[in-house]
Structure formats: structure tokens, C-alpha cells
Write a protein that holds these residues in place. Structure first.
Motif, PDB file in Angstrom:
ATOM      1  N   ASN A 307      61.350  30.018   5.679  1.00 24.66           N
ATOM      2  CA  ASN A 307      62.120  29.022   4.935  1.00 24.66           C
ATOM      3  C   ASN A 307      63.368  28.554   5.670  1.00 24.66           C
ATOM      4  OD1 ASN A 307      60.511  28.580   2.647  1.00 24.66           O
ATOM      5  ND2 ASN A 307      61.217  30.494   1.721  1.00 24.66           N
ATOM      6  N   GLN A 308      63.224  28.342   6.966  1.00 30.40           N
ATOM      7  CA  GLN A 308      64.283  27.739   7.760  1.00 30.40           C
ATOM      8  C   GLN A 308      63.686  26.625   8.621  1.00 30.40           C
ATOM      9  OE1 GLN A 308      67.007  30.713   9.689  1.00 30.40           O
ATOM     10  NE2 GLN A 308      65.577  32.197   8.817  1.00 30.40           N
ATOM     11  N   HIS A 309      64.499  25.615   8.917  1.00 31.23           N
ATOM     12  CA  HIS A 309      64.056  24.556   9.822  1.00 31.23           C
ATOM     13  C   HIS A 309      63.585  25.187  11.127  1.00 31.23           C
ATOM     14  CE1 HIS A 309      64.355  21.148  12.622  1.00 31.23           C
ATOM     15  NE2 HIS A 309      64.207  20.366  11.558  1.00 31.23           N
ATOM     16  N   ILE A 313      64.979  28.447  13.332  1.00 24.33           N
ATOM     17  CA  ILE A 313      64.200  29.660  13.601  1.00 24.33           C
ATOM     18  C   ILE A 313      64.094  29.892  15.100  1.00 24.33           C
ATOM     19  CG2 ILE A 313      61.876  30.665  13.500  1.00 24.33           C
ATOM     20  CD1 ILE A 313      61.587  29.592  10.709  1.00 24.33           C
ATOM     21  N   LYS A 314      63.876  28.859  15.865  1.00 25.86           N
ATOM     22  CA  LYS A 314      63.786  29.001  17.314  1.00 25.86           C
ATOM     23  C   LYS A 314      65.073  29.604  17.873  1.00 25.86           C
ATOM     24  CE  LYS A 314      62.636  28.345  21.677  1.00 25.86           C
ATOM     25  NZ  LYS A 314      61.802  29.354  22.372  1.00 25.86           N
ATOM     26  N   LEU A 341      56.683  35.127  11.894  1.00 16.88           N
ATOM     27  CA  LEU A 341      56.922  33.874  11.189  1.00 16.88           C
ATOM     28  C   LEU A 341      56.105  33.867   9.905  1.00 16.88           C
ATOM     29  CD1 LEU A 341      58.156  30.985  11.178  1.00 16.88           C
ATOM     30  CD2 LEU A 341      55.996  30.216  12.196  1.00 16.88           C
ATOM     31  N   VAL A 342      56.743  33.438   8.817  1.00 13.90           N
ATOM     32  CA  VAL A 342      56.054  33.228   7.548  1.00 13.90           C
ATOM     33  C   VAL A 342      56.079  31.735   7.248  1.00 13.90           C
ATOM     34  CG1 VAL A 342      55.995  33.773   5.085  1.00 13.90           C
ATOM     35  CG2 VAL A 342      56.779  35.497   6.731  1.00 13.90           C
ATOM     36  N   ASP A 420      53.336  27.490  19.870  1.00  9.31           N
ATOM     37  CA  ASP A 420      53.797  27.134  21.213  1.00  9.31           C
ATOM     38  C   ASP A 420      55.319  27.204  21.315  1.00  9.31           C
ATOM     39  OD1 ASP A 420      51.156  26.699  21.901  1.00  9.31           O
ATOM     40  OD2 ASP A 420      51.267  24.524  21.663  1.00  9.31           O
ATOM     41  N   LEU A 421      56.004  26.841  20.229  1.00  9.35           N
ATOM     42  CA  LEU A 421      57.464  26.858  20.215  1.00  9.35           C
ATOM     43  C   LEU A 421      58.006  28.276  20.280  1.00  9.35           C
ATOM     44  CD1 LEU A 421      60.168  25.227  19.763  1.00  9.35           C
ATOM     45  CD2 LEU A 421      59.831  25.709  17.313  1.00  9.35           C
ATOM     46  N   LEU A 422      57.432  29.175  19.499  1.00 11.48           N
ATOM     47  CA  LEU A 422      57.980  30.518  19.337  1.00 11.48           C
ATOM     48  C   LEU A 422      57.236  31.578  20.134  1.00 11.48           C
ATOM     49  CD1 LEU A 422      58.457  30.363  15.457  1.00 11.48           C
ATOM     50  CD2 LEU A 422      60.196  29.930  17.206  1.00 11.48           C
TER      51      LEU A 422
END
Length: 457
Positions: A307-309, A313-314, A341-342, A420-422
Motif C-alpha cells: 500500500n505504497q506508491h 517502495i523502491k 511485496l504485497v 523488474d523494478l524491485l
């Protein structure tokens, strides 16, 4: 099979293993080991009246798990009742009052969904710990106890709570109960820990006067600080109790053992937890604030982000790795390690159907949790975290990527973007939107396993 006295099936099992190994190997570019084969066989219900010849009906799930072998997929359920009036507007969350029978039915349905998650090949299943919620959102008061019952009915599924609310527990009882669950399940439990959300729960379940700051009492910063102190001392006790032959602790709020206790002519100097885990175990904690982001990697807890943008989170994801290295003699984690990640989602055949299907459950979620400050991780118009008290629209959740809706191909593309981001290994999805039937949640788990997982790389 032997326990069921089905020894006559042994030859069929051997034949099945050989055939399965060959078919999976032909579809993969990596070596297939016995453990891989046996793990996938565990996802197939050979002992529930289904002949072995029907294993092909599960090949989509199994192929997906092989294709995304580096992904540990979990399912997270609040464990709420079905609602026929979910959505924005009335009724107000506290105006509903569900019967004991309705709440208990939700508990039984929750257990059945856990078993369905295992059948579908999910790695883990997560619950919450909440109390006194006659309004029906979260009716599981003890994640460890309900997980013990689930463990008795499953074989491969791992389980945990998002989260055991530590200030509501005697830390030694929390450690004992977790160790018992972990050992009984053959090492399948994960200890999820958090500081709590709801003052009416925590204030009635501890003897130290601990509450917690929330949007309902934002000026009570001293409550939040006190809660954090109790939490951190409690977790130090839990970690020592789980890992040491004998332990003691002297802090601001806890003294273990209490001084001067006589025992057989001496005074007690330390305690021993019985039982302690006989299998390796993991501790996971929610991370939503900078102080927690500093604390969690230092004490070697895994971090759970929700529940974060995605850009917030990144940043937290990377800082966790930096803080971990700084507190562990420069040991650098790979990007997938010790972070989870959820994400909420809804899959339908078209985008329009998915949005319509998701809207009421999404809006009920935020009507319930927005006042507790859960949306503070959303991005505001200025690119900074949103102001306290935001009740996000579905469009805002989609834009922040806290909720992914659409047909399978779109959901897979969005999950792939986040992967891919995380670089995550642990992905936990939220398939049971507030008010939904458990049948709908089971359908959503199946669609993710069968239609999204095969598209991930």
C-alpha cells in the motif's frame, strides 16, 4: 500412501514421477532434480479421490510454478465475512454487526481457501490478528492457532500472519506458540510481527497500557513511541527465547526473569523456552515508516511492503539493503533477499469488467482502513506522500500500483514491471477484496496461478 494403505499405487507413482520428469524437462532449460518433481507432485491431490491419470488437469499450475521457479507466491486474506452492501458510502464500517455464526462461517471458509491455495501451488498463506471486530472485516483473532489447524490439513503450504500484533502478546507466549506451530508443521511457519493498528484491540490485550497512534488519535505521539519501545523489547525477548538455550533480558519495560524468584533453594537467573524451533525460521515485519526501516534490517527481520506508491517502495527497498549491509559487517544482499511485496488485484476478462468487479471491495477496504492512516504511502499531487486521511479512489490505487486490475495479460505486465523494478522473490497477492465471497477469492487465486504466472519471466 503407506499411511493410507495404498501400497498398490507404488508402481503407478514411480511411473508418474518418471513421466512427469520427462515432460517438465522437455519444457524447461534447466536440470530437473528429484526435489523439483516431488515438490510439484505435492501440489496434486492424489489421495482425495482423484486418480493419478487426472494429474494433467493441474499442469497449467505446475508449468507456471516451474516457469517462475524463482518466485515464492503467497496469498493474504483478511479473513472477513461476505458482505452484500460493500462499497463507498453507507453503511459506515461500525454500523454493521454480524452474528457469531456468520463470523465463524468466515473462519471455516478461510481454512478452506488455505487448502485451495496449496492445491493451486501457492507457497504461503497469510492471515491477520484482530479482535472484537463484530463489523466483520477481520475475524481471525489468533493466526498461530488457526495456522496449526491449517497445517494439520496441508503438506507443503507455509503460513504466517500479517501480522501478530506483538504488544498484545506476552513475548514468551508468542515465542512458545510460534515454536510449537513451527515444529508441528515440519518447519512451515513464518513469524510475522507488527505493532498494531487499532487502539480498541491493543488497549484491552496488554497490561502495560500500550496503545498506538493512528489517524483516530494523531496527536498521541507518546502512545506511538511507547508502543515502539514495548514492541522492540518484546522482539528482543522473542529472538533470544527462540535461539538461545537459556535467556534473560533487562530493559526499560521488561525484566526476565523477575528478580528474587526462589526455586529449589536458589533464585532464578535465566529461563529456557520449551519448545524451541527445531527447523530454521523466518521473521517478517511490516515496514511503513523511516524508524521501522532503520530497525528491521538491523535485527535481521524480513521487510514486507504494501500500500505504497511503487517509487516509494523502491526507495525503501533499496534503503533496506543499504541498512542491512551497514549493520551486518558490509554483507550485501541481492535485491530479492529478505524483502516481500504485497499487492491487491482483480482479474476479469476485460478491463471494464475488472474495474467494475474490484470497485466495491476496493472502496470498502479504504472506508475501513483510511482513517487509520493506511494511505500515507500514496503519492500526492506534489509527488510527496499524501496528506493523512486520504481515502483513495480506485483510479488512485491503480495509478499508485497498489492495486492491479484487468485481464490476465495486463495484470501480468504490471506484476512484471514491479518484479523488474524491485527484483523480488517473495510476492504475496491479496485476492479476497472486502465483502467478496470466498468462492470469488478462490477463483481469483486460480486465475493468478493459471493465467498470470505463466506470463512472468
Amino acid at each position: 500412501l503407506d499411511r493410507c494403505r495404498h501400497q498398490h499405487m507404488a508402481a503407478q507413482v514411480n511411473h508418474f514421477v518418471c513421466g512427469f520428469r520427462g515432460e517438465v524437462a522437455n519444457a524447461c532449460d534447466h536440470t530437473i532434480h528429484d526435489a523439483d518433481v516431488l515438490l510439484q507432485i505435492c501440489h496434486i491431490r492424489m489421495n482425495r479421490g482423484r486418480p493419478l491419470q487426472q494429474y494433467r488437469s493441474h499442469r497449467a499450475n505446475i508449468d507456471a510454478m516451474v516457469a517462475a521457479k524463482d518466485l515464492k507466491l503467497g496469498a493474504f486474506f483478511f479473513g472477513g465475512v461476505e458482505m452484500d452492501d460493500a462499497g463507498a458510502g453507507l453503511p459506515n464500517p461500525m454500523d454493521r454487526r454480524y452474528s457469531n455464526e456468520a463470523c465463524w462461517k468466515a473462519t471455516l471458509d478461510y481454512v478452506n481457501s488455505a487448502k485451495e491455495a496449496e492445491r493451486l501451488g501457492f507457497d504461503s498463506f497469510w492471515t491477520t490478528e484482530h479482535h472484537f471486530q463484530y463489523e466483520g472485516y477481520e475475524v481471525i483473532p489468533n493466526g498461530l492457532l488457526i495456522s496449526t489447524w491449517i497445517a494439520a490439513q496441508t503438506t507443503t503450504l507455509r503460513f504466517g500472519a500479517m501480522f501478530n500484533v506483538v504488544p498484545q502478546w506476552n513475548p514468551m507466549r508468542l515465542a512458545e506458540d510460534f515454536a510449537t506451530l513451527h515444529n508441528l508443521s515440519g518447519g512451515r511457519a513464518m513469524l510475522g510481527v507488527g505493532r498494531g493498528t487499532v487502539p480498541r484491540e491493543v488497549l484491552h490485550l496488554n497490561d502495560k497500557g500500550v496503545s498506538i497512534g493512528s489517524q483516530d488519535n494523531p496527536d498521541q505521539k507518546t502512545d506511538d513511541l511507547f508502543n515502539r519501545e514495548i514492541f522492540e523489547e518484546s522482539m528482543e525477548i522473542v529472538r533470544r527465547a527462540l535461539s538461545q538455550e537459556t535467556f534473560s533480558f533487562s530493559g526499560k519495560h521488561f525484566q526476565i526473569p523477575l528478580p528474587g524468584i526462589p526455586d529449589r533453594g536458589e533464585t532464578v537467573q535465566d529461563l529456557t523456552l520449551i519448545p524451541r524451533p527445531i527447523y530454521p525460521y523466518e521473521i517478517w515485519q511490516a515496514v511503513t515508516s523511516p524508524p521501522t526501516l532503520d530497525y528491521v534490517p538491523t535485527v535481521d527481520h524480513g521487510a514486507v511492503f504494501w500500500n505504497q506508491h511503487y517509487s516509494f517502495i523502491k526507495r525503501f527497498w533499496d534503503i533496506y539493503g543499504e541498512n542491512y549491509a551497514a549493520s551486518h559487517d558490509g554483507h550485501e544482499l541481492a535485491s530479492h533477499e529478505k524483502r516481500m511485496l504485497v499487492v491487491s488485484y482483480r482479474i476479469e476478462d476485460t478491463m471494464e469488467e475488472a474495474r467494475a468487479s474490484a470497485r466495491n471491495g476496493h472502496d470498502e477496504f479504504w472506508k475501513f482502513l483510511g482513517p487509520y492512516g493506511w494511505s500515507r504511502g500514496y503519492m500526492g499531487p506534489d509527488g510527496k506522500p499524501s496528506a493523512p486521511g486520504l481515502i483513495p479512489t480506485l483510479d488512485e490505487s491503480i495509478e499508485n500500483k497498489t492495486m492491479i486490475v484487468g485481464p490476465p495479460e495486463h495484470v501480468a505486465a504490471e506484476i512484471q514491471f514491479l518484479k523488474d523494478l524491485l527484483g523480488f522473490e517473495y510476492l504475496t497477492v491479496f485476492p479476497h477484496l472486502l465483502g467478496d465471497s470466498y468462492k470469488k477469492a478462490d477463483e481469483q487465486m486460480a486465475r493468478f496461478a493459471e493465467e498470470v504466472m505463466p506470463l512472468l519471466t
